[in-house]
Design a protein around this motif. Structure first.
Motif, PDB file in Angstrom:
ATOM      1  N   GLN A 101       3.878  47.660  18.753  1.00  0.00           N
ATOM      2  CA  GLN A 101       3.078  48.836  18.400  1.00  0.00           C
ATOM      3  C   GLN A 101       3.901  50.113  18.522  1.00  0.00           C
ATOM      4  OE1 GLN A 101      -0.074  48.600  17.021  1.00  0.00           O
ATOM      5  NE2 GLN A 101       0.514  50.677  16.491  1.00  0.00           N
ATOM      6  N   ALA A 102       4.733  50.189  19.548  1.00  0.00           N
ATOM      7  CA  ALA A 102       5.598  51.365  19.716  1.00  0.00           C
ATOM      8  C   ALA A 102       6.570  51.490  18.544  1.00  0.00           C
ATOM      9  CB  ALA A 102       6.359  51.270  21.040  1.00  0.00           C
ATOM     10  N   ALA A 103       7.116  50.341  18.083  1.00  0.00           N
ATOM     11  CA  ALA A 103       8.051  50.361  16.953  1.00  0.00           C
ATOM     12  C   ALA A 103       7.334  50.780  15.667  1.00  0.00           C
ATOM     13  CB  ALA A 103       8.688  48.983  16.776  1.00  0.00           C
ATOM     14  N   ALA A 106       6.751  54.355  15.566  1.00  0.00           N
ATOM     15  CA  ALA A 106       7.991  55.097  15.314  1.00  0.00           C
ATOM     16  C   ALA A 106       8.464  54.964  13.866  1.00  0.00           C
ATOM     17  CB  ALA A 106       9.089  54.613  16.260  1.00  0.00           C
ATOM     18  N   GLY A 107       7.813  54.079  13.080  1.00  0.00           N
ATOM     19  CA  GLY A 107       8.129  53.945  11.669  1.00  0.00           C
ATOM     20  C   GLY A 107       9.403  53.185  11.341  1.00  0.00           C
ATOM     21  N   VAL A 108       9.814  52.268  12.207  1.00  0.00           N
ATOM     22  CA  VAL A 108      11.043  51.514  11.916  1.00  0.00           C
ATOM     23  C   VAL A 108      10.803  50.555  10.739  1.00  0.00           C
ATOM     24  CG1 VAL A 108      11.860  51.616  14.304  1.00  0.00           C
ATOM     25  CG2 VAL A 108      10.544  49.646  13.551  1.00  0.00           C
ATOM     26  N   PRO A 109      11.854  50.282   9.919  1.00  0.00           N
ATOM     27  CA  PRO A 109      11.663  49.423   8.745  1.00  0.00           C
ATOM     28  C   PRO A 109      11.601  47.933   9.065  1.00  0.00           C
ATOM     29  CG  PRO A 109      13.940  50.170   8.861  1.00  0.00           C
ATOM     30  CD  PRO A 109      13.207  50.872   9.964  1.00  0.00           C
ATOM     31  N   CYS A 110      12.121  47.552  10.227  1.00  0.00           N
ATOM     32  CA  CYS A 110      12.245  46.127  10.530  1.00  0.00           C
ATOM     33  C   CYS A 110      12.150  45.896  12.023  1.00  0.00           C
ATOM     34  CB  CYS A 110      13.592  45.620   9.994  1.00  0.00           C
ATOM     35  SG  CYS A 110      13.945  43.900  10.396  1.00  0.00           S
TER      36      CYS A 110
END
Length: 200
Positions: A101-103, A106-110
């Motif tokens: 959920q944190a990732a 943060a909008g990370v692609p992968c």
């Protein structure tokens, strides 16, 4: 929406090195092993339940899981291994969900899930979009682990025998990185190529 990639490979395959490279390329890494180690460290969330199930002999004087003793016991007794997994897996799952959920926030692609027992557990396949397997010859695995850990070859082979077979891992793979006889630069090239297929 972020890609969810399950990363797996046998002991000595170079999976940890590949994981580090993916992290450097911008993937969020969910390391089930690291979460498990934290749960079984001194004061970890799994310690009380382990002590109740297996006894105080499996806890070190500083309050952590006695890994060597538990490893020997769990490899010799499949039920003990299942009991240990029933204690640790829910804790790992909850912490993994928090990190995912944190990732996502943060909008990370992968998001890469480092899952040593991906093939064995059976439950992970449905939770990831792609399975990335780091592969090498069994003899390479033995040589690498002996060199880094000082374990005897027969001990390494016993660990390998308790893991999914090479054939089972390859059958589960969407992407395979063959890590035999490669320099770090050559391995990085393969990782970059694989990572491009899931948005990195």
């Amino acid at each position: 929406m972020a890609w969810r990639v399950g990363l797996t490979g046998g002991i000595g395959s170079g999976k940890s090195t590949v994981l580090q490279m993916l992290s450097e390329l911008g993937a969020a890494v969910i390391d089930a092993d690291a979460i498990s180690r934290a749960a079984t460290a001194a004061g970890g969330a799994a310690i009380d339940a382990i002590a109740r199930r297996f006894g105080a002999d499996f806890i070190t004087p500083d309050g952590a899981l006695d890994r060597t003793r538990m490893r020997e016991h769990a490899y010799a007794d499949p039920q003990a291994r299942r009991d240990l997994e029933q204690i640790i897996h829910p804790l790992v799952g909850a912490e993994s969900a928090r990190q995912v959920q944190a990732a996502l926030d943060a909008g990370v692609p992968c998001i890469v899930f480092d899952i040593p027992l991906l093939v064995e557990s059976g439950r992970w396949r449905a939770q990831v979009d792609k399975v990335l397997v780091v592969d090498c010859a069994p003899q390479t695995q033995v040589e690498r682990v002996v060199a880094r850990s000082g374990l005897q070859p027969q001990a390494v082979r016993a660990i390998m025998a308790a893991q999914a077979s090479r054939e089972q891992r390859l059958a589960a793979a969407d992407i395979v990185i063959c890590n035999d006889g490669l320099s770090l630069a050559q391995l990085r090239d393969k990782v970059v190529q694989a990572a491009a297929s899931f948005g990195l």
